[in-house]
Scaffold this motif. Structure first.
Motif, PDB file in Angstrom:
ATOM      1  N   LYS A   1      -7.467  -0.586  -8.232  1.00 21.91           N
ATOM      2  CA  LYS A   1      -8.015   0.237  -7.145  1.00 21.91           C
ATOM      3  C   LYS A   1      -7.347   1.613  -7.155  1.00 21.91           C
ATOM      4  CE  LYS A   1      -8.865   0.026  -2.143  1.00 21.91           C
ATOM      5  NZ  LYS A   1      -8.605  -0.761  -0.907  1.00 21.91           N
ATOM      6  N   TRP A   2      -8.170   2.669  -7.116  1.00 21.83           N
ATOM      7  CA  TRP A   2      -7.666   4.048  -7.110  1.00 21.83           C
ATOM      8  C   TRP A   2      -7.542   4.527  -5.671  1.00 21.83           C
ATOM      9  CZ3 TRP A   2      -8.419   7.772 -11.592  1.00 21.83           C
ATOM     10  CH2 TRP A   2      -8.494   7.083 -12.816  1.00 21.83           C
ATOM     11  N   LEU A   3      -6.365   5.076  -5.322  1.00 24.09           N
ATOM     12  CA  LEU A   3      -6.126   5.526  -3.954  1.00 24.09           C
ATOM     13  C   LEU A   3      -5.503   6.919  -3.936  1.00 24.09           C
ATOM     14  CD1 LEU A   3      -4.493   2.228  -2.599  1.00 24.09           C
ATOM     15  CD2 LEU A   3      -6.740   3.101  -1.925  1.00 24.09           C
ATOM     16  N   LEU A   4      -6.050   7.782  -3.082  1.00 27.44           N
ATOM     17  CA  LEU A   4      -5.429   9.080  -2.861  1.00 27.44           C
ATOM     18  C   LEU A   4      -4.193   8.884  -2.003  1.00 27.44           C
ATOM     19  CD1 LEU A   4      -8.329  11.579  -2.048  1.00 27.44           C
ATOM     20  CD2 LEU A   4      -6.719  11.727  -3.941  1.00 27.44           C
ATOM     21  N   TYR A   5      -3.106   9.545  -2.374  1.00 23.35           N
ATOM     22  CA  TYR A   5      -1.856   9.383  -1.629  1.00 23.35           C
ATOM     23  C   TYR A   5      -1.263  10.747  -1.313  1.00 23.35           C
ATOM     24  CZ  TYR A   5       2.960   8.082  -0.567  1.00 23.35           C
ATOM     25  OH  TYR A   5       4.189   7.937   0.049  1.00 23.35           O
ATOM     26  N   ASP A   6      -0.955  10.993  -0.039  1.00 21.90           N
ATOM     27  CA  ASP A   6      -0.348  12.266   0.336  1.00 21.90           C
ATOM     28  C   ASP A   6       0.915  12.074   1.186  1.00 21.90           C
ATOM     29  OD1 ASP A   6      -1.421  11.417   2.721  1.00 21.90           O
ATOM     30  OD2 ASP A   6      -2.742  13.147   3.026  1.00 21.90           O
TER      31      ASP A   6
ATOM     32  N   LEU B   1      -6.886   5.608   4.212  1.00 19.08           N
ATOM     33  CA  LEU B   1      -8.282   5.452   3.795  1.00 19.08           C
ATOM     34  C   LEU B   1      -9.111   4.796   4.899  1.00 19.08           C
ATOM     35  CD1 LEU B   1     -10.489   5.601   1.591  1.00 19.08           C
ATOM     36  CD2 LEU B   1      -9.644   3.415   0.721  1.00 19.08           C
ATOM     37  N   LEU B   2      -8.544   3.791   5.559  1.00 17.95           N
ATOM     38  CA  LEU B   2      -9.242   3.121   6.657  1.00 17.95           C
ATOM     39  C   LEU B   2      -9.437   4.064   7.849  1.00 17.95           C
ATOM     40  CD1 LEU B   2      -7.526  -0.390   6.659  1.00 17.95           C
ATOM     41  CD2 LEU B   2      -9.935   0.065   6.186  1.00 17.95           C
ATOM     42  N   ALA B   3      -8.421   4.880   8.112  1.00 23.47           N
ATOM     43  CA  ALA B   3      -8.474   5.779   9.267  1.00 23.47           C
ATOM     44  C   ALA B   3      -9.424   6.952   9.055  1.00 23.47           C
ATOM     45  CB  ALA B   3      -7.068   6.297   9.584  1.00 23.47           C
ATOM     46  N   ASP B   4      -9.487   7.440   7.816  1.00 22.76           N
ATOM     47  CA  ASP B   4     -10.319   8.626   7.545  1.00 22.76           C
ATOM     48  C   ASP B   4     -10.960   8.521   6.152  1.00 22.76           C
ATOM     49  OD1 ASP B   4     -11.516  11.083   7.474  1.00 22.76           O
ATOM     50  OD2 ASP B   4      -9.699  12.248   7.877  1.00 22.76           O
ATOM     51  N   PRO B   5     -12.000   7.683   6.027  1.00 23.08           N
ATOM     52  CA  PRO B   5     -12.646   7.487   4.718  1.00 23.08           C
ATOM     53  C   PRO B   5     -13.194   8.775   4.115  1.00 23.08           C
ATOM     54  CG  PRO B   5     -13.410   5.861   6.305  1.00 23.08           C
ATOM     55  CD  PRO B   5     -12.636   6.879   7.077  1.00 23.08           C
ATOM     56  N   ALA B   6     -13.719   9.655   4.942  1.00 20.50           N
ATOM     57  CA  ALA B   6     -14.314  10.904   4.439  1.00 20.50           C
ATOM     58  C   ALA B   6     -13.275  11.752   3.705  1.00 20.50           C
ATOM     59  CB  ALA B   6     -14.918  11.690   5.585  1.00 20.50           C
ATOM     60  N   LYS B   7     -12.044  11.731   4.188  1.00 26.93           N
ATOM     61  CA  LYS B   7     -10.985  12.544   3.589  1.00 26.93           C
ATOM     62  C   LYS B   7     -10.354  11.874   2.381  1.00 26.93           C
ATOM     63  CE  LYS B   7      -6.651  14.912   4.660  1.00 26.93           C
ATOM     64  NZ  LYS B   7      -5.613  15.198   5.698  1.00 26.93           N
ATOM     65  N   TYR B   8     -10.193  10.548   2.425  1.00 24.74           N
ATOM     66  CA  TYR B   8      -9.416   9.854   1.401  1.00 24.74           C
ATOM     67  C   TYR B   8     -10.251   9.075   0.394  1.00 24.74           C
ATOM     68  CZ  TYR B   8      -5.303  11.151   4.057  1.00 24.74           C
ATOM     69  OH  TYR B   8      -4.320  11.875   4.695  1.00 24.74           O
TER      70      TYR B   8
ATOM     71  N   TYR C   1       0.555   2.739   2.800  1.00 29.35           N
ATOM     72  CA  TYR C   1       0.340   4.053   3.415  1.00 29.35           C
ATOM     73  C   TYR C   1      -1.050   4.578   3.056  1.00 29.35           C
ATOM     74  CZ  TYR C   1       1.236   9.001   4.544  1.00 29.35           C
ATOM     75  OH  TYR C   1       1.170  10.272   5.048  1.00 29.35           O
ATOM     76  N   ALA C   2      -1.377   4.536   1.764  1.00 30.46           N
ATOM     77  CA  ALA C   2      -2.657   5.074   1.280  1.00 30.46           C
ATOM     78  C   ALA C   2      -3.846   4.283   1.814  1.00 30.46           C
ATOM     79  CB  ALA C   2      -2.665   5.076  -0.248  1.00 30.46           C
TER      80      ALA C   2
ATOM     81  N   THR D   1      -1.868  16.733  -6.352  1.00 25.14           N
ATOM     82  CA  THR D   1      -2.656  15.657  -5.743  1.00 25.14           C
ATOM     83  C   THR D   1      -2.184  14.356  -6.378  1.00 25.14           C
ATOM     84  OG1 THR D   1      -4.605  17.044  -5.369  1.00 25.14           O
ATOM     85  CG2 THR D   1      -4.963  14.672  -5.445  1.00 25.14           C
ATOM     86  N   MET D   2      -1.683  13.446  -5.559  1.00 23.06           N
ATOM     87  CA  MET D   2      -1.156  12.178  -6.082  1.00 23.06           C
ATOM     88  C   MET D   2      -2.221  11.091  -5.984  1.00 23.06           C
ATOM     89  SD  MET D   2       2.697  12.306  -4.439  1.00 23.06           S
ATOM     90  CE  MET D   2       2.157  12.778  -2.789  1.00 23.06           C
ATOM     91  N   ILE D   3      -2.416  10.382  -7.084  1.00 21.29           N
ATOM     92  CA  ILE D   3      -3.417   9.320  -7.144  1.00 21.29           C
ATOM     93  C   ILE D   3      -2.750   8.065  -7.701  1.00 21.29           C
ATOM     94  CG2 ILE D   3      -5.617   8.573  -8.121  1.00 21.29           C
ATOM     95  CD1 ILE D   3      -6.167  11.673  -8.524  1.00 21.29           C
ATOM     96  N   GLY D   4      -2.751   7.028  -6.901  1.00 22.33           N
ATOM     97  CA  GLY D   4      -2.144   5.770  -7.333  1.00 22.33           C
ATOM     98  C   GLY D   4      -3.192   4.747  -7.729  1.00 22.33           C
ATOM     99  N   ILE D   5      -2.877   3.977  -8.766  1.00 21.88           N
ATOM    100  CA  ILE D   5      -3.760   2.885  -9.192  1.00 21.88           C
ATOM    101  C   ILE D   5      -3.018   1.576  -8.945  1.00 21.88           C
ATOM    102  CG2 ILE D   5      -5.064   1.851 -11.083  1.00 21.88           C
ATOM    103  CD1 ILE D   5      -5.125   4.586 -12.432  1.00 21.88           C
ATOM    104  N   THR D   6      -3.612   0.685  -8.182  1.00 23.42           N
ATOM    105  CA  THR D   6      -2.965  -0.587  -7.883  1.00 23.42           C
ATOM    106  C   THR D   6      -3.042  -1.517  -9.102  1.00 23.42           C
ATOM    107  OG1 THR D   6      -4.973  -1.693  -7.074  1.00 23.42           O
ATOM    108  CG2 THR D   6      -3.706  -0.358  -5.486  1.00 23.42           C
ATOM    109  N   LYS D   7      -2.340  -2.622  -9.037  1.00 22.38           N
ATOM    110  CA  LYS D   7      -2.368  -3.595 -10.137  1.00 22.38           C
ATOM    111  C   LYS D   7      -3.755  -4.212 -10.308  1.00 22.38           C
ATOM    112  CE  LYS D   7       2.521  -4.861 -10.030  1.00 22.38           C
ATOM    113  NZ  LYS D   7       3.512  -5.932  -9.819  1.00 22.38           N
TER     114      LYS D   7
END
Length: 200
Positions: A105-110, A129-136, A124-125, A96-102
């Motif tokens: 902000k924590w974002l799930l990335y697949d 997140l905007l398209a499917d908040p429940a999943k991301y 991309y992330a 599971t890839m998780i990116g932290i922006t500068k």
């Protein structure tokens, strides 16, 4: 003589369970790899999905790889994470890839791994997140979709402050989730060169 029969029966029973387990794993692997619906991009039946999840749950460790961060070494972390992700054995670990922006902000990335190093992973992330908040949606601590719900262990591929100085390690300790690397004290002392020199 009776003891011999009991021992032999116990041994045979254990052996039978082991053989059955291996056959089930082999069967599920076969279903996962050669299921024809995958070829046509169609959904698998629910019973098949449950079997695949069961197989993965007994075989694979859910590894969370965290990259990016708020330090000046953000870009270095992206390069390091790309190398780590490419090197991880995908047959042993479910990543599971998780990116932290500068900005923190924590974002799930697949998405594709090659978008991480270029920095394109963020767009991309955020679109996902905007398209499917429940999943991301993701929370570090909380009752819904926290880190502990997603992964078994965390590999923080972060450089510099807010990554190597014990701060994020403290967060993992609070969550109660195992992580790769030094603990809070070791990380903070090693990051503070004056403190580490005094101790060493």
């Amino acid at each position: 003589m009776l003891e011999f029969h009991v021992s032999y029966f116990t041994f045979s029973l254990n052996l039978s369970f082991l053989i059955l387990r291996e056959l089930l794993i082999w069967y599920n692997t076969l279903l996962e790899k050669f299921w024809l619906l995958d070829v046509y991009g169609l959904e698998r039946p629910k019973y098949l999905e449950s079997r695949i999840k069961w197989k993965r749950s007994i075989e694979m460790t859910r590894l969370g790889i965290i990259f990016g961060g708020q330090s000046g070494e953000h870009e270095v972390s992206l390069m390091s994470a790309t190398s780590v992700i490419n090197a991880v054995d995908k047959n042993k670990y479910e990543i599971t890839m998780i990116g932290i922006t500068k900005e923190g902000k924590w974002l799930l990335y697949d998405g594709p791994t090659n978008l991480i190093e270029s920095g394109e992973w963020r767009n991309y992330a955020e679109l996902k997140l905007l398209a499917d908040p429940a999943k991301y949606e993701l929370t570090a601590l909380g009752s819904t979709k926290s880190l502990k719900d997603l992964v078994d262990v965390i590999f923080p591929v972060l450089h510099g402050p807010m990554g190597e100085d014990g701060t994020i390690q403290g967060l993992f300790e609070m969550i109660g989730i195992p992580y790769v690397g030094c603990k809070v004290l070791g990380s903070s002392v090693a990051m503070d060169k004056i403190a580490s020199k005094q101790i060493l």
